[in-house]
Design an enzyme around this catalytic site. Structure first.
Site, mmCIF file in Angstrom:
data_model
loop_
_atom_site.group_PDB
_atom_site.id
_atom_site.type_symbol
_atom_site.label_atom_id
_atom_site.label_comp_id
_atom_site.label_asym_id
_atom_site.label_seq_id
_atom_site.Cartn_x
_atom_site.Cartn_y
_atom_site.Cartn_z
ATOM 1 N N ASP A 172 -16.054 48.044 69.787
ATOM 2 C CA ASP A 172 -14.927 49.032 69.678
ATOM 3 C C ASP A 172 -14.070 50.115 68.765
ATOM 4 O O ASP A 172 -13.469 48.892 67.794
ATOM 5 C CB ASP A 172 -14.589 49.679 70.965
ATOM 6 C CG ASP A 172 -15.262 50.668 72.193
ATOM 7 O OD1 ASP A 172 -15.332 52.159 71.070
ATOM 8 O OD2 ASP A 172 -15.137 50.997 73.050
ATOM 9 N N ASP A 227 -19.879 59.347 73.754
ATOM 10 C CA ASP A 227 -20.095 58.482 74.819
ATOM 11 C C ASP A 227 -21.121 59.521 75.495
ATOM 12 O O ASP A 227 -20.490 60.770 75.992
ATOM 13 C CB ASP A 227 -18.498 57.955 75.404
ATOM 14 C CG ASP A 227 -17.692 57.347 75.743
ATOM 15 O OD1 ASP A 227 -18.520 56.289 74.586
ATOM 16 O OD2 ASP A 227 -17.364 56.430 75.973
HETATM 17 C C1 GAL Z 1 -15.430 53.788 74.586
HETATM 18 C C2 GAL Z 1 -16.917 53.297 75.028
HETATM 19 C C3 GAL Z 1 -17.835 53.385 75.931
HETATM 20 C C4 GAL Z 1 -16.813 52.043 76.797
HETATM 21 C C5 GAL Z 1 -15.334 52.567 76.367
HETATM 22 C C6 GAL Z 1 -14.678 51.061 77.240
HETATM 23 O O1 GAL Z 1 -15.113 53.708 73.569
HETATM 24 O O2 GAL Z 1 -17.702 54.715 73.876
HETATM 25 O O3 GAL Z 1 -18.705 53.044 75.744
HETATM 26 O O4 GAL Z 1 -16.391 50.727 76.249
HETATM 27 O O5 GAL Z 1 -15.125 52.545 75.711
HETATM 28 O O6 GAL Z 1 -13.015 51.736 76.963
#
Ligand code: GAL
Length: 336
Positions: A172, A227
Protein backbone atom coordinates in the site's frame (compact mmCIF):
# COMPACT_ATOMS: atom_id res chain seq x y z
CA UNK A 1 -15.92 -9.27 -29.14
CA UNK A 2 -12.38 -9.09 -30.40
CA UNK A 3 -9.21 -7.56 -29.07
CA UNK A 4 -7.66 -4.59 -30.81
CA UNK A 5 -4.38 -6.23 -31.77
CA UNK A 6 -3.80 -5.82 -35.50
CA UNK A 7 -6.86 -3.61 -35.89
CA UNK A 8 -5.47 -0.16 -35.14
CA UNK A 9 -8.72 1.71 -35.84
CA UNK A 10 -10.37 -0.04 -32.88
CA UNK A 11 -7.82 1.54 -30.57
CA UNK A 12 -8.92 5.07 -31.31
CA UNK A 13 -11.75 5.34 -28.76
CA UNK A 14 -9.51 4.15 -25.94
CA UNK A 15 -6.72 6.48 -26.94
CA UNK A 16 -9.18 9.36 -27.07
CA UNK A 17 -10.46 8.34 -23.66
CA UNK A 18 -6.90 8.27 -22.33
CA UNK A 19 -6.32 11.68 -23.82
CA UNK A 20 -9.54 13.08 -22.38
CA UNK A 21 -8.63 11.82 -18.91
CA UNK A 22 -5.07 13.10 -19.21
CA UNK A 23 -6.27 16.45 -20.52
CA UNK A 24 -8.12 16.95 -17.26
CA UNK A 25 -4.75 17.06 -15.52
CA UNK A 26 -3.15 19.15 -18.22
CA UNK A 27 -1.35 16.39 -20.05
CA UNK A 28 -2.47 14.74 -23.27
CA UNK A 29 -0.20 12.39 -25.10
CA UNK A 30 -0.70 9.04 -26.70
CA UNK A 31 1.59 6.35 -25.36
CA UNK A 32 2.42 3.23 -27.32
CA UNK A 33 3.69 0.10 -25.66
CA UNK A 34 5.84 -1.89 -28.07
CA UNK A 35 5.58 -5.62 -28.58
CA UNK A 36 9.00 -6.30 -27.06
CA UNK A 37 8.05 -4.44 -23.90
CA UNK A 38 4.66 -6.16 -23.80
CA UNK A 39 6.31 -9.60 -23.87
CA UNK A 40 8.87 -9.00 -21.14
CA UNK A 41 7.99 -10.31 -17.68
CA UNK A 42 9.27 -9.52 -14.24
CA UNK A 43 12.01 -12.02 -13.47
CA UNK A 44 9.96 -13.65 -10.68
CA UNK A 45 7.99 -15.35 -13.49
CA UNK A 46 4.67 -14.86 -11.67
CA UNK A 47 1.39 -13.54 -12.98
CA UNK A 48 1.38 -15.21 -16.40
CA UNK A 49 -2.39 -14.76 -16.13
CA UNK A 50 -4.22 -12.34 -13.81
CA UNK A 51 -4.11 -13.62 -10.21
CA UNK A 52 -7.25 -15.21 -8.76
CA UNK A 53 -8.02 -15.47 -5.08
CA UNK A 54 -9.62 -13.81 -2.09
CA UNK A 55 -8.77 -10.85 0.15
CA UNK A 56 -10.15 -9.92 3.56
CA UNK A 57 -10.50 -6.14 3.14
CA UNK A 58 -13.73 -5.52 1.20
CA UNK A 59 -15.82 -7.59 3.58
CA UNK A 60 -13.97 -7.58 6.90
CA UNK A 61 -11.71 -4.51 6.83
CA UNK A 62 -9.85 -4.60 10.18
CA UNK A 63 -12.62 -6.47 11.99
CA UNK A 64 -12.66 -10.21 12.06
CA UNK A 65 -9.59 -10.47 9.85
CA UNK A 66 -8.11 -13.13 12.09
CA UNK A 67 -6.66 -16.59 11.58
CA UNK A 68 -9.98 -18.36 12.19
CA UNK A 69 -11.63 -16.46 9.34
CA UNK A 70 -8.65 -17.04 7.08
CA UNK A 71 -8.55 -20.79 7.77
CA UNK A 72 -12.29 -21.13 7.30
CA UNK A 73 -12.04 -19.12 4.10
CA UNK A 74 -9.36 -21.47 2.78
CA UNK A 75 -11.61 -24.41 3.71
CA UNK A 76 -14.59 -22.79 1.96
CA UNK A 77 -12.63 -22.01 -1.20
CA UNK A 78 -11.81 -25.70 -1.46
CA UNK A 79 -15.17 -27.17 -0.37
CA UNK A 80 -17.25 -24.92 -2.65
CA UNK A 81 -15.12 -25.63 -5.72
CA UNK A 82 -13.88 -22.04 -6.05
CA UNK A 83 -10.29 -23.19 -5.57
CA UNK A 84 -10.72 -25.70 -8.38
CA UNK A 85 -12.18 -22.89 -10.50
CA UNK A 86 -8.85 -21.06 -10.11
CA UNK A 87 -9.04 -19.00 -6.89
CA UNK A 88 -5.72 -19.85 -5.26
CA UNK A 89 -4.55 -16.83 -3.27
CA UNK A 90 -5.88 -16.29 0.26
CA UNK A 91 -4.77 -12.77 1.09
CA UNK A 92 -4.60 -10.95 4.41
CA UNK A 93 -5.06 -7.20 4.27
CA UNK A 94 -4.33 -4.43 6.77
CA UNK A 95 -4.38 -5.07 10.55
CA UNK A 96 -2.77 -8.51 10.72
CA UNK A 97 0.29 -7.32 12.69
CA UNK A 98 1.14 -6.02 16.14
CA UNK A 99 1.28 -2.21 16.26
CA UNK A 100 5.03 -2.31 16.96
CA UNK A 101 7.92 -4.35 15.61
CA UNK A 102 9.43 -6.99 17.92
CA UNK A 103 12.73 -6.70 19.79
CA UNK A 104 14.65 -7.64 16.63
CA UNK A 105 12.79 -5.09 14.55
CA UNK A 106 10.70 -7.72 12.77
CA UNK A 107 7.02 -7.42 11.94
CA UNK A 108 5.05 -9.72 14.24
CA UNK A 109 1.58 -11.19 13.83
CA UNK A 110 -1.10 -9.72 16.08
CA UNK A 111 -1.12 -11.98 19.13
CA UNK A 112 -4.87 -11.78 19.65
CA UNK A 113 -6.09 -12.30 16.09
CA UNK A 114 -3.27 -14.50 14.75
CA UNK A 115 -2.15 -16.35 17.91
CA UNK A 116 -0.43 -19.14 15.96
CA UNK A 117 1.48 -16.73 13.74
CA UNK A 118 1.69 -16.35 9.98
CA UNK A 119 4.01 -19.30 9.31
CA UNK A 120 1.48 -21.75 10.79
CA UNK A 121 -1.26 -20.07 8.75
CA UNK A 122 0.79 -20.32 5.56
CA UNK A 123 1.42 -24.01 6.28
CA UNK A 124 -2.30 -24.57 6.70
CA UNK A 125 -3.21 -22.67 3.53
CA UNK A 126 -0.52 -24.53 1.59
CA UNK A 127 -1.79 -27.86 2.91
CA UNK A 128 -5.05 -27.04 1.14
CA UNK A 129 -3.23 -26.49 -2.15
CA UNK A 130 -3.65 -22.70 -1.85
CA UNK A 131 -1.28 -19.76 -1.50
CA UNK A 132 -1.03 -17.13 1.22
CA UNK A 133 -0.88 -13.39 0.56
CA UNK A 134 0.05 -10.65 3.00
CA UNK A 135 -0.21 -6.87 3.16
CA UNK A 136 2.25 -4.12 3.96
CA UNK A 137 2.75 -0.48 3.15
CA UNK A 138 5.42 1.57 1.40
CA UNK A 139 5.31 4.00 4.30
CA UNK A 140 5.95 4.24 8.03
CA UNK A 141 2.46 3.03 9.03
CA UNK A 142 -0.19 1.15 7.09
CA UNK A 143 -3.34 2.93 5.91
CA UNK A 144 -5.37 1.88 8.95
CA UNK A 145 -2.36 2.95 11.06
CA UNK A 146 -2.76 -0.35 12.90
CA UNK A 147 0.72 -1.65 12.15
CA UNK A 148 4.15 -0.50 10.96
CA UNK A 149 4.84 -0.06 7.27
CA UNK A 150 7.88 -1.48 5.50
CA UNK A 151 9.55 1.76 4.37
CA UNK A 152 13.21 1.48 5.39
CA UNK A 153 12.70 -2.17 6.35
CA UNK A 154 12.23 -3.60 2.86
CA UNK A 155 14.93 -6.29 2.98
CA UNK A 156 14.11 -7.34 6.52
CA UNK A 157 10.37 -7.59 5.84
CA UNK A 158 10.78 -9.33 2.50
CA UNK A 159 12.96 -11.94 4.24
CA UNK A 160 10.40 -12.30 7.03
CA UNK A 161 7.59 -12.84 4.51
CA UNK A 162 9.67 -15.39 2.59
CA UNK A 163 10.59 -17.24 5.80
CA UNK A 164 6.90 -17.53 6.67
CA UNK A 165 6.09 -18.98 3.23
CA UNK A 166 4.17 -15.96 1.94
CA UNK A 167 3.34 -16.08 -1.78
CA UNK A 168 1.89 -12.63 -2.51
CA UNK A 169 2.43 -9.10 -1.19
CA UNK A 170 -0.06 -6.25 -1.54
CA UNK A 171 2.00 -3.11 -0.93
CA UNK A 172 0.00 0.00 0.00
CA UNK A 173 0.90 3.68 -0.26
CA UNK A 174 -0.04 5.49 2.99
CA UNK A 175 1.97 7.53 5.50
CA UNK A 176 5.12 7.78 3.44
CA UNK A 177 6.18 11.33 4.28
CA UNK A 178 5.93 12.29 0.60
CA UNK A 179 8.85 10.09 -0.38
CA UNK A 180 8.82 9.00 -4.03
CA UNK A 181 6.86 5.92 -5.15
CA UNK A 182 9.44 5.39 -7.85
CA UNK A 183 11.97 4.74 -5.11
CA UNK A 184 9.73 2.95 -2.60
CA UNK A 185 8.15 0.37 -4.91
CA UNK A 186 11.40 -0.60 -6.69
CA UNK A 187 13.09 -0.97 -3.28
CA UNK A 188 10.55 -3.55 -2.15
CA UNK A 189 10.60 -5.22 -5.56
CA UNK A 190 14.37 -5.71 -5.29
CA UNK A 191 14.06 -6.95 -1.71
CA UNK A 192 11.43 -9.51 -2.74
CA UNK A 193 13.55 -10.70 -5.65
CA UNK A 194 16.41 -11.32 -3.23
CA UNK A 195 14.33 -12.93 -0.49
CA UNK A 196 14.68 -16.46 -1.85
CA UNK A 197 11.01 -17.16 -2.59
CA UNK A 198 8.86 -16.14 -5.58
CA UNK A 199 6.38 -13.61 -4.19
CA UNK A 200 3.72 -12.05 -6.41
CA UNK A 201 4.05 -8.26 -6.00
CA UNK A 202 0.88 -6.09 -6.13
CA UNK A 203 1.63 -2.36 -6.15
CA UNK A 204 -1.27 -0.69 -4.35
CA UNK A 205 -0.31 2.86 -5.41
CA UNK A 206 -3.92 3.74 -6.38
CA UNK A 207 -2.88 4.95 -9.84
CA UNK A 208 -1.60 8.28 -8.47
CA UNK A 209 1.66 8.29 -10.43
CA UNK A 210 0.26 6.21 -13.30
CA UNK A 211 1.97 2.93 -12.30
CA UNK A 212 0.74 1.29 -15.51
CA UNK A 213 3.60 3.18 -17.14
CA UNK A 214 6.33 1.82 -14.88
CA UNK A 215 4.85 -0.96 -12.74
CA UNK A 216 5.75 -3.88 -14.99
CA UNK A 217 9.43 -3.41 -14.22
CA UNK A 218 8.78 -3.85 -10.51
CA UNK A 219 5.56 -5.72 -9.90
CA UNK A 220 3.04 -8.23 -11.21
CA UNK A 221 0.01 -5.95 -10.88
CA UNK A 222 -0.66 -2.34 -10.01
CA UNK A 223 -3.75 -0.59 -8.77
CA UNK A 224 -5.05 1.89 -11.34
CA UNK A 225 -7.69 3.37 -9.05
CA UNK A 226 -8.50 4.42 -5.54
CA UNK A 227 -10.67 2.12 -3.40
CA UNK A 228 -13.74 0.47 -4.88
CA UNK A 229 -17.04 0.75 -2.99
CA UNK A 230 -19.90 -1.70 -3.21
CA UNK A 231 -22.02 0.48 -5.51
CA UNK A 232 -22.75 0.56 -9.24
CA UNK A 233 -21.35 4.09 -9.59
CA UNK A 234 -18.09 3.24 -7.85
CA UNK A 235 -17.68 -0.02 -9.75
CA UNK A 236 -18.26 1.55 -13.20
CA UNK A 237 -15.98 4.46 -12.29
CA UNK A 238 -13.19 1.98 -11.42
CA UNK A 239 -13.78 0.25 -14.76
CA UNK A 240 -13.57 3.52 -16.68
CA UNK A 241 -10.39 4.67 -14.92
CA UNK A 242 -8.79 1.27 -15.45
CA UNK A 243 -9.73 1.15 -19.13
CA UNK A 244 -7.44 4.08 -19.89
CA UNK A 245 -4.45 1.83 -19.17
CA UNK A 246 -5.62 -1.28 -21.05
CA UNK A 247 -2.69 -1.24 -23.42
CA UNK A 248 -0.21 -1.74 -20.59
CA UNK A 249 -1.60 -5.04 -19.26
CA UNK A 250 0.22 -8.19 -20.31
CA UNK A 251 1.50 -11.50 -18.88
CA UNK A 252 3.50 -10.76 -15.76
CA UNK A 253 1.95 -7.32 -15.15
CA UNK A 254 -1.75 -6.50 -14.87
CA UNK A 255 -3.90 -3.42 -14.33
CA UNK A 256 -5.75 -3.75 -11.03
CA UNK A 257 -9.01 -1.77 -10.69
CA UNK A 258 -9.31 -3.08 -7.09
CA UNK A 259 -10.88 -6.19 -5.64
CA UNK A 260 -14.30 -7.63 -6.36
CA UNK A 261 -17.40 -6.60 -4.42
CA UNK A 262 -19.53 -9.45 -5.80
CA UNK A 263 -21.59 -10.90 -2.93
CA UNK A 264 -21.21 -8.02 -0.49
CA UNK A 265 -24.81 -6.87 -0.92
CA UNK A 266 -24.56 -3.31 -2.26
CA UNK A 267 -25.41 -4.09 -5.89
CA UNK A 268 -28.10 -6.18 -7.57
CA UNK A 269 -27.29 -9.60 -8.91
CA UNK A 270 -27.32 -8.31 -12.50
CA UNK A 271 -24.97 -5.51 -11.49
CA UNK A 272 -22.61 -8.04 -9.94
CA UNK A 273 -22.73 -10.06 -13.17
CA UNK A 274 -21.67 -6.94 -15.05
CA UNK A 275 -18.97 -6.19 -12.44
CA UNK A 276 -17.47 -9.67 -12.74
CA UNK A 277 -17.70 -9.65 -16.54
CA UNK A 278 -15.97 -6.28 -16.87
CA UNK A 279 -13.16 -7.39 -14.56
CA UNK A 280 -12.82 -10.57 -16.61
CA UNK A 281 -12.55 -8.87 -20.00
CA UNK A 282 -10.22 -6.22 -18.54
CA UNK A 283 -7.82 -8.99 -17.54
CA UNK A 284 -8.09 -7.65 -14.00
CA UNK A 285 -7.07 -9.72 -10.99
CA UNK A 286 -10.11 -11.70 -9.82
CA UNK A 287 -9.73 -11.26 -6.08
CA UNK A 288 -12.98 -12.11 -4.31
CA UNK A 289 -13.97 -9.65 -1.57
CA UNK A 290 -17.01 -11.30 0.03
CA UNK A 291 -17.40 -13.83 2.83
CA UNK A 292 -17.16 -17.07 0.85
CA UNK A 293 -18.08 -19.06 3.96
CA UNK A 294 -21.63 -17.74 3.74
CA UNK A 295 -22.21 -16.76 0.11
CA UNK A 296 -25.50 -17.23 -1.74
CA UNK A 297 -25.93 -19.55 -4.71
CA UNK A 298 -26.26 -16.46 -6.95
CA UNK A 299 -22.90 -15.18 -5.75
CA UNK A 300 -21.28 -18.56 -6.26
CA UNK A 301 -22.73 -18.85 -9.76
CA UNK A 302 -21.18 -15.52 -10.75
CA UNK A 303 -17.77 -16.21 -9.24
CA UNK A 304 -17.55 -19.78 -10.53
CA UNK A 305 -18.73 -19.05 -14.08
CA UNK A 306 -16.27 -21.07 -16.14
CA UNK A 307 -16.79 -19.19 -19.41
CA UNK A 308 -16.21 -15.80 -17.82
CA UNK A 309 -13.16 -17.05 -15.93
CA UNK A 310 -11.82 -18.48 -19.20
CA UNK A 311 -12.07 -15.02 -20.79
CA UNK A 312 -9.94 -13.66 -17.95
CA UNK A 313 -7.43 -16.50 -17.80
CA UNK A 314 -7.21 -17.81 -21.33
CA UNK A 315 -7.03 -16.72 -24.93
CA UNK A 316 -5.45 -13.42 -25.86
CA UNK A 317 -3.42 -12.14 -22.93
CA UNK A 318 -4.59 -8.59 -23.47
CA UNK A 319 -7.66 -6.78 -22.15
CA UNK A 320 -10.66 -6.31 -24.39
CA UNK A 321 -11.77 -2.73 -24.82
CA UNK A 322 -14.68 -1.31 -22.85
CA UNK A 323 -14.67 2.12 -24.41
CA UNK A 324 -18.24 1.83 -25.59
CA UNK A 325 -20.11 0.64 -22.55
CA UNK A 326 -23.26 -0.66 -24.27
CA UNK A 327 -21.73 -3.72 -26.02
CA UNK A 328 -19.95 -4.69 -22.81
CA UNK A 329 -23.22 -4.66 -20.93
CA UNK A 330 -24.99 -6.60 -23.66
CA UNK A 331 -22.23 -9.19 -23.42
CA UNK A 332 -22.41 -9.31 -19.66
CA UNK A 333 -26.12 -9.35 -18.91
CA UNK A 334 -28.03 -12.62 -19.10
CA UNK A 335 -30.50 -13.05 -21.95
CA UNK A 336 -34.15 -12.24 -21.14
C1 GAL B 1 -6.14 1.21 1.15
C2 GAL B 1 -6.19 0.16 0.07
C3 GAL B 1 -7.29 -0.81 0.42
C4 GAL B 1 -6.98 -1.45 1.76
C5 GAL B 1 -6.78 -0.38 2.83
C6 GAL B 1 -6.27 -0.96 4.12
O1 GAL B 1 -5.15 2.13 0.86
O2 GAL B 1 -6.42 0.77 -1.16
O3 GAL B 1 -7.44 -1.79 -0.60
O4 GAL B 1 -5.84 -2.25 1.64
O5 GAL B 1 -5.84 0.61 2.40
O6 GAL B 1 -6.06 0.02 5.10
Amino acid sequence: MEGYRGRPWTRLPALLLACAAAAAVGECRVVHVGEAHRRSMLANGLGATPPMGWNSWNHFACDGNGEVVIRETADALVSTGLAAAGYKYVNLDDCWAEPERDAKGNLAANKKTFPHGIKALADYVHSKGLKLGIYSDAGYKTCAKAQPGSLGHEEQDAKTFASWGVDYLKYDNCNNGDTKPLQRYPDMSKALMQAGRPIFFNLCEWGDMHPARWGAAYGNSWRTTNDIEDTWNSMTSMADQNEVWAEYARPGGWNDPDMLEVGNGGMTNDEYIVHFSIWAISKAPLIIGCDVRHMSQDTYDILANKEVIAVNQGGLQIPLRLSVRAPALAFALPAG
